[in-house]
Design a protein around this motif. Structure first.
Motif, short mmCIF file in Angstrom:
data_model
loop_
_atom_site.label_atom_id
_atom_site.label_comp_id
_atom_site.label_asym_id
_atom_site.label_seq_id
_atom_site.Cartn_x
_atom_site.Cartn_y
_atom_site.Cartn_z
N GLN A 39 5.22 7.11 5.69
CA GLN A 39 5.82 5.92 5.06
C GLN A 39 7.28 6.18 4.70
O GLN A 39 8.14 5.35 4.94
N VAL A 88 21.99 -14.94 18.20
CA VAL A 88 20.77 -15.36 17.50
C VAL A 88 19.57 -14.56 18.01
O VAL A 88 18.70 -14.14 17.22
N PHE A 112 11.62 -6.35 14.60
CA PHE A 112 11.57 -4.90 14.42
C PHE A 112 11.33 -4.55 12.95
O PHE A 112 10.50 -3.69 12.61
N LEU A 113 12.06 -5.24 12.05
CA LEU A 113 11.90 -4.98 10.62
C LEU A 113 10.49 -5.36 10.16
O LEU A 113 9.84 -4.60 9.43
N PHE A 120 15.78 -8.09 16.03
CA PHE A 120 15.92 -7.16 14.92
C PHE A 120 14.97 -7.52 13.78
O PHE A 120 14.36 -6.64 13.16
N ASN A 170 0.82 -1.23 0.00
CA ASN A 170 0.00 0.00 0.00
C ASN A 170 0.84 1.27 0.00
O ASN A 170 0.52 2.23 0.67
N GLY A 212 8.10 -2.88 11.21
CA GLY A 212 8.23 -1.70 10.37
C GLY A 212 7.44 -1.86 9.07
O GLY A 212 6.71 -0.96 8.64
N LEU A 213 7.57 -3.05 8.46
CA LEU A 213 6.84 -3.32 7.22
C LEU A 213 5.34 -3.27 7.47
O LEU A 213 4.57 -2.74 6.66
N ARG A 264 3.89 -1.49 9.70
CA ARG A 264 3.52 -0.08 9.89
C ARG A 264 3.35 0.61 8.54
O ARG A 264 2.43 1.42 8.36
N ILE A 265 4.24 0.28 7.61
CA ILE A 265 4.14 0.88 6.27
C ILE A 265 2.79 0.53 5.65
O ILE A 265 2.07 1.39 5.14
N LYS A 266 2.44 -0.75 5.75
CA LYS A 266 1.21 -1.21 5.14
C LYS A 266 0.00 -0.54 5.80
O LYS A 266 -0.94 -0.12 5.14
N SER A 314 -0.08 2.28 7.42
CA SER A 314 -0.14 3.71 7.11
C SER A 314 -0.71 3.93 5.71
O SER A 314 -1.42 4.92 5.48
N GLY A 315 -0.43 3.00 4.78
CA GLY A 315 -0.97 3.12 3.43
C GLY A 315 -2.47 2.94 3.40
O GLY A 315 -3.17 3.49 2.54
N ASN A 316 -2.99 2.17 4.33
CA ASN A 316 -4.43 1.91 4.38
C ASN A 316 -5.21 3.17 4.74
O ASN A 316 -6.34 3.35 4.31
N ILE A 376 19.55 -11.48 19.31
CA ILE A 376 19.60 -10.11 18.80
C ILE A 376 19.06 -10.07 17.38
O ILE A 376 18.26 -9.20 17.02
N PHE A 377 19.46 -11.06 16.59
CA PHE A 377 18.96 -11.12 15.22
C PHE A 377 17.44 -11.29 15.22
O PHE A 377 16.73 -10.64 14.45
#
Lengths: 436, 301
Positions: free
Chosen positions: A195, B278, B287-288, B284, A188, B291-292, B294-296, B298-300, B280-281
């Motif tokens: 973003q 292991v 977290f990533l 992380f 999206n 983040g993805l 959150r992007i999705k 926010s786009g909604n 920590i990875f």
């Protein structure tokens, strides 16, 4: 604000390669046929075991393991160009970031397979997970390689999200399923301020995190050797020695990729002569550092010539491996450094030739690191046939060694046919910043 | 001085080298007549040959190769013969048994390595490659060895192990006189012979000098093995534990946490380093992924 026509041109220029062309089909066909031939050789190895190779009791690590080291090494370039140069604010390298990431991902992903080719019983790989001991560097290696592949994939994917949206919107003649995949993967994306902020934050975090992981992956690979007491491997500088060597082969791989992308995809406006000039200087820098480590790695024990080291080093300096050893050092390291110091040599075509020499030299350098040591054990080799003492790879083994290269080329080719190899989003953003 | 020495040294070297090379060819196996006539009390049939093959594969094949395939280890001097060869098969059972027992040059002695039964079984296996061979069975009754009793005692003052060998016959208990008797202490990698090979006296007694400093187990126990070879009763083996060694309590190398130990006994620092890496990875990665997400999200909006 940037004119709309300029944005349109950038978008169409960078999206142009994403379509099926005749030359692409021919190239894929060639790779496919070659892969089938190599897989045929692998099938023979699977049937009869490692007896079809030149490996034996004494030289039990041969081309497969040197191939593995080479693949891990080359995959480190993603960290150098995208993370180190990116974080240090070297703006010139940003159009090369995705190329470096594609190379890193392809080599790292295939490196795991290369290790499997060294197993007569590949199904026994499961034993590493079932009975693995965390005391063993082999388990550390499996762990960090897996982590690096995942991180590299995300490092490629996250900055790609805006471009995926552009692909979904702007690519014409796209089958509906492909458009849906682009849409789903672009999460999206609307280009909103929030973003943009999240992506910037994630990219920065991953750029920082990937540095220790990349260092770990190749340092642990070096520990597979350095944690033994074998001559030639029993060295305290093996970690940095491997890492610096990795930058050399990775940079060479990126230069070769740059040349072909620029030429085949007509990206002369994006991958410019200045890029070649700068990355040529980078290759000189990393090669000089590697040369310095080579000096330490060979001169210090060579000065002392301890009993068992002497057998090994004499074979390298003046003995059976001397031709290969000196060719690798001269044509793969010293001559490229000298040549690339001259402005005239930092042009696309000469650099393609030089980088090819560096890359081939880098492969044989791993051969020189792995095999001669195996031929020089502490206990004398007695009463065995000559082919036990001296390693000579077989045809099947050579084909199985070539297979990972074909796989890497396949991955790189396919990836560069489905995603823009230079970030459209970043290119437009940078132009905007410049105009402002 | 030096100059004069050279011819002398040269001649000496030539003689030494020549004698080394010629020795195997000059001498044959010198088997005493009585040993040559010795026969097996074990019948050479398919079953014993099969069992003998197992013993052969473990102890003999590495030098003599697969019988009949002529693939013995040619780099040895003298070259070990393929045992199906006419020369080997012409030897009597007694000669084969003697060679197996004593060994010579690079051929080791198996007298104290294999039991008599196993040694005969190997010969049974060797004979299975000779179709014209007809066995002469020994009249010795192998069950007679069951009548023999071996008694061990230790004289700590003189550090002597006293062994008495008797047999309970119907007529009464008799001593085994003039029988060959060997004493071993059982060690990690085989049997250690104590003192020399002796012969029993008229009372069936043999006295072995024992070294005081032999390490035993935690409480000083040493496992002793007595081996008696008697013409009438055959080979007799007896094992017993005596508290005559130096008590030794070394911790096992796999007891404590170590690099070489199993996963559960890995060094703590390694477990911490590896696991935290292991973890920590993992954090992380979460977290990533967040983040993805959150992007999705926010786009909604």
């Amino acid at each position: 604000m940037l004119e709309q026509s300029k944005i349109e041109k950038i978008t169409s220029d960078l999206l142009r390669p994403i379509r099926l062309s005749k030359s692409f089909m021919a190239w894929m066909g060639f790779l496919g046929v070659s892969l089938v031939v190599c897989l045929g050789a692998y099938a023979m190895q699977l049937k009869d075991g490692l007896v079809v190779t030149g490996l034996g009791d004494y030289v039990s690590w041969g081309m497969y393991i040197s191939n593995f080291v080479f693949f891990v090494a080359t995959s480190l370039i993603g960290m150098l160009i995208s993370a180190v140069l990116g974080l240090s604010g070297a703006k010139w390298a940003s159009p090369l970031a995705r190329i470096a990431e594609i190379i890193a991902l392809a080599f790292a992903a295939v490196a795991g397979l290369v290790i499997v080719s060294d197993m007569g019983h590949p199904e026994r790989l499961l034993n590493v997970f079932m009975y693995g001991r965390i005391q063993s560097p082999i388990l550390w290696d499996v762990t960090v390689v897996t982590i690096y592949v995942l991180i590299s994939a995300l490092f490629l994917y996250i900055p790609l999200i805006p471009d995926l949206k552009i692909c979904a919107d702007k690519l014409d003649k796209l089958p509906p399923f492909a458009r849906n995949i682009y849409k789903a993967l672009s999460l999206n994306w609307s280009g909103s301020h929030e973003q943009e902020k999240i992506i910037k934050q994630l990219t920065r975090a991953i750029a920082i995190f990937i540095i220790p992981v990349a260092l770990a992956i190749h340092t642990v690979t070096s520990w597979l050797f350095a944690s033994t007491s074998r001559v030639g491997w029993d060295s305290t500088i093996f970690g940095p020695y491997f890492v610096t060597g990795a930058f050399v082969s990775g940079t060479a791989a990126v230069i070769i990729a740059m040349y072909f992308y620029r030429k085949n995809y007509k990206l002369e406006d994006y991958i410019t002569l200045s890029h070649f000039d700068k990355i040529g200087k980078l290759l000189v820098l990393v090669s000089l550092i590697y040369l310095y480590f080579n000096l330490n790695e060979y001169m210090v024990p060579g000065y002392k010539m301890k009993k068992f080291d002497a057998i090994h080093l004499n074979a390298l300096f003046t003995g059976t491996h001397a031709l290969l050893f000196w060719s690798v050092q001269i044509f793969g390291l010293i001559l490229p450094i000298i040549l690339l110091v001259f402005n005239k040599m930092r042009k696309p075509l000469p650099m393609l030739v030089i980088a090819s020499f560096v890359l081939v030299g880098a492969w044989f350098k791993r051969y020189i690191i792995v095999i001669p040591t195996m031929e020089h054990p502490f206990l004398p080799i007695q009463n065995v046939p000559l082919n036990f003492k001296v390693y000579s790879p077989t045809l099947i083994e050579t084909l199985v060694t070539i297979a990972p290269f074909i796989l890497v080329l396949l991955i790189i080719t396919i990836l560069s046919k489905v995603i823009p190899i230079i970030s459209i989003h970043e290119t437009i953003k940078e132009l905007e910043e410049k105009n402002n | 001085m030096l100059r004069k020495n050279i011819p002398y040294r040269f001649v000496l070297t030539v003689i030494l080298v020549a004698s080394f090379y010629l020795q195997p060819f000059a001498q044959g196996w010198d088997v005493p007549a009585d040993k040559k006539a010795k026969n097996s009390y074990i019948k050479f049939d398919k079953a014993t040959a099969k069992e003998g093959e197992t013993v052969y594969t473990k102890n003999c094949q590495s030098c003599h190769g697969d019988i009949g395939k002529n693939n013995s280890l040619k780099s040895l001097k003298p070259i070990p013969p393929d045992l199906s060869s006419t020369k080997s098969q012409q030897l009597t059972d007694g000669e084969l048994f003697y060679i197996l027992n004593t060994g010579r040059m690079i051929m080791p002695s198996f007298n104290n390595v294999l039991s008599e039964t196993d040694r005969w079984k190997v010969i049974s296996y060797i004979r299975s490659f000779n179709n014209s061979y007809i066995q002469v069975l020994s009249k010795t009754d192998p069950t007679k060895s069951n009548l023999v009793k071996i008694n061990l005692s230790y004289d700590s003052i003189n550090s002597i192990v006293r062994v008495q060998v008797t047999a309970s016959e119907k007529a009464g208990v008799v001593a085994l006189k003039n029988s060959e008797i060997i004493l071993f202490a059982n060690r990690y990698f085989g049997k250690l012979q104590i003192d020399k090979t002796l012969r029993t006296d008229n009372d069936g007694i043999a006295l072995f000098r024992f070294t005081k400093n032999l390490p035993g187990d935690k409480s000083g126990n040493v496992e002793l093995i007595v081996k008696v070879n008697d013409d009438k009763y055959g080979e007799i083996l007896s094992q017993s534990k005596l508290k005559i060694g130096v008590p030794t309590d070394k911790p096992s190398l796999t007891e404590k946490r170590a690099i070489w130990n199993v996963l559960l006994k890995a060094p703590i620092w390694l477990i911490i380093t590896y696991t935290s890496g292991v973890l920590i990875f993992g954090v992380f990665l979460l977290f990533l992924l967040y983040g993805l997400f959150r992007i999705k999200k926010s786009g909604n909006n």
